[in-house]
Design a protein around this motif. Structure first.
Motif, PDB file in Angstrom:
ATOM      1  N   TYR A 136     -52.572  73.601  60.124  1.00 31.65           N
ATOM      2  CA  TYR A 136     -52.538  74.993  60.569  1.00 31.65           C
ATOM      3  C   TYR A 136     -51.100  75.525  60.650  1.00 31.65           C
ATOM      4  CZ  TYR A 136     -53.313  79.254  63.164  1.00 31.65           C
ATOM      5  OH  TYR A 136     -53.331  80.576  63.538  1.00 31.65           O
ATOM      6  N   LEU A 137     -50.194  74.730  61.186  1.00 33.01           N
ATOM      7  CA  LEU A 137     -48.816  75.184  61.363  1.00 33.01           C
ATOM      8  C   LEU A 137     -48.046  75.337  60.049  1.00 33.01           C
ATOM      9  CD1 LEU A 137     -47.733  73.181  64.541  1.00 33.01           C
ATOM     10  CD2 LEU A 137     -48.360  75.609  64.372  1.00 33.01           C
ATOM     11  N   PHE A 138     -48.381  74.538  59.050  1.00 35.02           N
ATOM     12  CA  PHE A 138     -47.639  74.560  57.792  1.00 35.02           C
ATOM     13  C   PHE A 138     -48.318  75.364  56.688  1.00 35.02           C
ATOM     14  CE2 PHE A 138     -45.719  71.019  59.972  1.00 35.02           C
ATOM     15  CZ  PHE A 138     -44.384  71.162  59.649  1.00 35.02           C
ATOM     16  N   ARG A 139     -49.419  76.025  57.030  1.00 28.97           N
ATOM     17  CA  ARG A 139     -50.122  76.811  56.019  1.00 28.97           C
ATOM     18  C   ARG A 139     -49.312  78.061  55.681  1.00 28.97           C
ATOM     19  NH1 ARG A 139     -50.988  79.116  60.456  1.00 28.97           N
ATOM     20  NH2 ARG A 139     -51.901  81.162  60.725  1.00 28.97           N
ATOM     21  N   LYS A 140     -49.596  78.627  54.563  1.00 28.26           N
ATOM     22  CA  LYS A 140     -49.009  79.911  54.180  1.00 28.26           C
ATOM     23  C   LYS A 140     -50.092  80.628  53.398  1.00 28.26           C
ATOM     24  CE  LYS A 140     -45.072  82.022  51.907  1.00 28.26           C
ATOM     25  NZ  LYS A 140     -43.862  81.804  51.136  1.00 28.26           N
ATOM     26  N   GLU A 141     -50.515  81.769  53.904  1.00 28.09           N
ATOM     27  CA  GLU A 141     -51.630  82.484  53.307  1.00 28.09           C
ATOM     28  C   GLU A 141     -51.408  82.744  51.824  1.00 28.09           C
ATOM     29  OE1 GLU A 141     -53.907  84.882  55.429  1.00 28.09           O
ATOM     30  OE2 GLU A 141     -53.348  84.036  57.350  1.00 28.09           O
ATOM     31  N   GLY A 142     -52.451  82.463  51.044  1.00 28.11           N
ATOM     32  CA  GLY A 142     -52.413  82.744  49.626  1.00 28.11           C
ATOM     33  C   GLY A 142     -51.608  81.764  48.794  1.00 28.11           C
ATOM     34  N   SER A 143     -51.292  80.621  49.334  1.00 26.91           N
ATOM     35  CA  SER A 143     -50.478  79.669  48.592  1.00 26.91           C
ATOM     36  C   SER A 143     -51.288  78.435  48.205  1.00 26.91           C
ATOM     37  CB  SER A 143     -49.273  79.249  49.442  1.00 26.91           C
ATOM     38  OG  SER A 143     -48.571  78.210  48.812  1.00 26.91           O
ATOM     39  N   SER A 144     -51.595  78.318  46.913  1.00 26.64           N
ATOM     40  CA  SER A 144     -52.339  77.159  46.416  1.00 26.64           C
ATOM     41  C   SER A 144     -51.547  75.883  46.591  1.00 26.64           C
ATOM     42  CB  SER A 144     -52.673  77.337  44.935  1.00 26.64           C
ATOM     43  OG  SER A 144     -53.490  78.449  44.763  1.00 26.64           O
ATOM     44  N   THR A 145     -50.254  75.956  46.361  1.00 27.70           N
ATOM     45  CA  THR A 145     -49.398  74.786  46.506  1.00 27.70           C
ATOM     46  C   THR A 145     -49.379  74.325  47.954  1.00 27.70           C
ATOM     47  OG1 THR A 145     -48.010  75.636  44.732  1.00 27.70           O
ATOM     48  CG2 THR A 145     -47.082  73.890  46.094  1.00 27.70           C
ATOM     49  N   ARG A 146     -49.347  75.253  48.885  1.00 28.48           N
ATOM     50  CA  ARG A 146     -49.312  74.907  50.308  1.00 28.48           C
ATOM     51  C   ARG A 146     -50.600  74.195  50.727  1.00 28.48           C
ATOM     52  NH1 ARG A 146     -45.510  76.287  54.439  1.00 28.48           N
ATOM     53  NH2 ARG A 146     -44.307  76.874  52.639  1.00 28.48           N
ATOM     54  N   LEU A 147     -51.762  74.630  50.209  1.00 29.16           N
ATOM     55  CA  LEU A 147     -53.028  73.959  50.523  1.00 29.16           C
ATOM     56  C   LEU A 147     -52.973  72.507  50.055  1.00 29.16           C
ATOM     57  CD1 LEU A 147     -55.973  74.115  51.594  1.00 29.16           C
ATOM     58  CD2 LEU A 147     -56.654  74.727  49.261  1.00 29.16           C
ATOM     59  N   LEU A 148     -52.466  72.295  48.878  1.00 28.08           N
ATOM     60  CA  LEU A 148     -52.343  70.936  48.338  1.00 28.08           C
ATOM     61  C   LEU A 148     -51.415  70.088  49.213  1.00 28.08           C
ATOM     62  CD1 LEU A 148     -53.145  69.055  46.016  1.00 28.08           C
ATOM     63  CD2 LEU A 148     -51.126  69.856  44.803  1.00 28.08           C
ATOM     64  N   LEU A 149     -50.278  70.640  49.604  1.00 27.86           N
ATOM     65  CA  LEU A 149     -49.346  69.907  50.461  1.00 27.86           C
ATOM     66  C   LEU A 149     -49.960  69.629  51.837  1.00 27.86           C
ATOM     67  CD1 LEU A 149     -45.975  71.676  49.614  1.00 27.86           C
ATOM     68  CD2 LEU A 149     -46.692  69.376  48.950  1.00 27.86           C
ATOM     69  N   CYS A 150     -50.646  70.612  52.392  1.00 26.75           N
ATOM     70  CA  CYS A 150     -51.278  70.436  53.707  1.00 26.75           C
ATOM     71  C   CYS A 150     -52.390  69.393  53.665  1.00 26.75           C
ATOM     72  CB  CYS A 150     -51.813  71.761  54.233  1.00 26.75           C
ATOM     73  SG  CYS A 150     -50.509  72.864  54.835  1.00 26.75           S
ATOM     74  N   SER A 151     -52.993  69.212  52.505  1.00 29.32           N
ATOM     75  CA  SER A 151     -54.058  68.209  52.386  1.00 29.32           C
ATOM     76  C   SER A 151     -53.527  66.790  52.579  1.00 29.32           C
ATOM     77  CB  SER A 151     -54.745  68.319  51.017  1.00 29.32           C
ATOM     78  OG  SER A 151     -53.929  67.777  49.987  1.00 29.32           O
ATOM     79  N   LEU A 152     -52.222  66.622  52.526  1.00 32.51           N
ATOM     80  CA  LEU A 152     -51.629  65.291  52.704  1.00 32.51           C
ATOM     81  C   LEU A 152     -51.495  64.888  54.172  1.00 32.51           C
ATOM     82  CD1 LEU A 152     -48.912  65.426  49.911  1.00 32.51           C
ATOM     83  CD2 LEU A 152     -51.169  64.346  49.831  1.00 32.51           C
ATOM     84  N   PHE A 153     -51.584  65.846  55.096  1.00 32.06           N
ATOM     85  CA  PHE A 153     -51.477  65.491  56.517  1.00 32.06           C
ATOM     86  C   PHE A 153     -52.579  64.537  56.971  1.00 32.06           C
ATOM     87  CE2 PHE A 153     -48.806  69.429  56.792  1.00 32.06           C
ATOM     88  CZ  PHE A 153     -47.642  68.787  57.183  1.00 32.06           C
ATOM     89  N   PRO A 154     -53.861  64.784  56.632  1.00 27.00           N
ATOM     90  CA  PRO A 154     -54.884  63.804  57.026  1.00 27.00           C
ATOM     91  C   PRO A 154     -54.674  62.437  56.371  1.00 27.00           C
ATOM     92  CG  PRO A 154     -55.905  65.884  56.437  1.00 27.00           C
ATOM     93  CD  PRO A 154     -54.458  65.983  56.045  1.00 27.00           C
ATOM     94  N   VAL A 155     -54.158  62.441  55.157  1.00 32.87           N
ATOM     95  CA  VAL A 155     -53.883  61.185  54.451  1.00 32.87           C
ATOM     96  C   VAL A 155     -52.853  60.372  55.239  1.00 32.87           C
ATOM     97  CG1 VAL A 155     -52.964  60.170  52.323  1.00 32.87           C
ATOM     98  CG2 VAL A 155     -54.399  62.229  52.198  1.00 32.87           C
ATOM     99  N   ILE A 156     -51.766  61.024  55.608  1.00 35.07           N
ATOM    100  CA  ILE A 156     -50.671  60.353  56.311  1.00 35.07           C
ATOM    101  C   ILE A 156     -51.076  59.912  57.718  1.00 35.07           C
ATOM    102  CG2 ILE A 156     -48.360  60.683  57.274  1.00 35.07           C
ATOM    103  CD1 ILE A 156     -47.923  62.657  54.825  1.00 35.07           C
TER     104      ILE A 156
END
Length: 169
Positions: free
Chosen positions: A89-109
């Motif tokens: 939630y804190l690292f999201r940026k509306e309308g950013s496909s790249t940001r969604l991909l990067l944020c998807s790594l938080f649960p992984v880590i």
């Protein structure tokens, strides 16, 4: 102070139930040192609405009550979910496909570190933290980063679905 309407509480409960049921339904592969929780794809809901941090944390807590590791998983696993949800939630940026991909790594880590350490410490067999963390990370990567981001990129094309996901109360 925020308003907790019956509609908002219902939505939180429904998402929590979805996570719990999806996890418990595939119990043999959802728990242990090799985890493949398809329900983790729902973590990306946190990208769109902070209410989903609570939803998924509650769902994870309920699902982890059925864990083969024991009750400690309700604390450790849920902590990983809370931490990942907040970061998404804190690292999201509306309308950013790249940001969604990067944020998807938080649960992984977070799951690799928290759950990997938990399983390594509680295991009665000599297992490597790095091997356990790597297997958990791989399952999370497939479920959240591959399946989850693909799913949400498809859902973003539907205005009605996105309105329901992002609705603020």
């Amino acid at each position: 102070m925020e308003n907790f309407s019956s509609r908002r509480i219902t939505r939180i409960g429904l998402i929590a139930a979805m996570y719990a049921v999806m996890t418990i339904a595939i119990a043999p592969i959802a728990y242990g040192s090799v985890q493949f929780r398809v329900s983790e794809a729902l973590m990306l809901l946190c990208f769109y609405n902070r209410d989903h941090i609570a939803s998924l944390s509650i769902g994870c807590f309920i699902a982890n009550m059925f864990s083969t590791i024991g009750i400690i998983d309700t604390i450790v696993g849920t902590s990983a979910t809370v931490a990942a949800g907040i970061c998404i939630y804190l690292f999201r940026k509306e309308g950013s496909s790249t940001r969604l991909l990067l944020c998807s790594l938080f649960p992984v880590i977070f799951n690799a570190l928290f759950v990997g350490a938990e399983i390594t410490i509680l295991s009665k067999e000599p297992i490597s933290f790095f091997m356990t963390a790597a297997s958990i990370a791989l399952g999370e990567l497939i479920c959240v980063t591959v399946i989850g981001t693909t799913l949400f990129k498809i859902l973003e094309r539907n205005k009605a679905i996105m309105t329901a996901i992002t609705e603020k109360y």
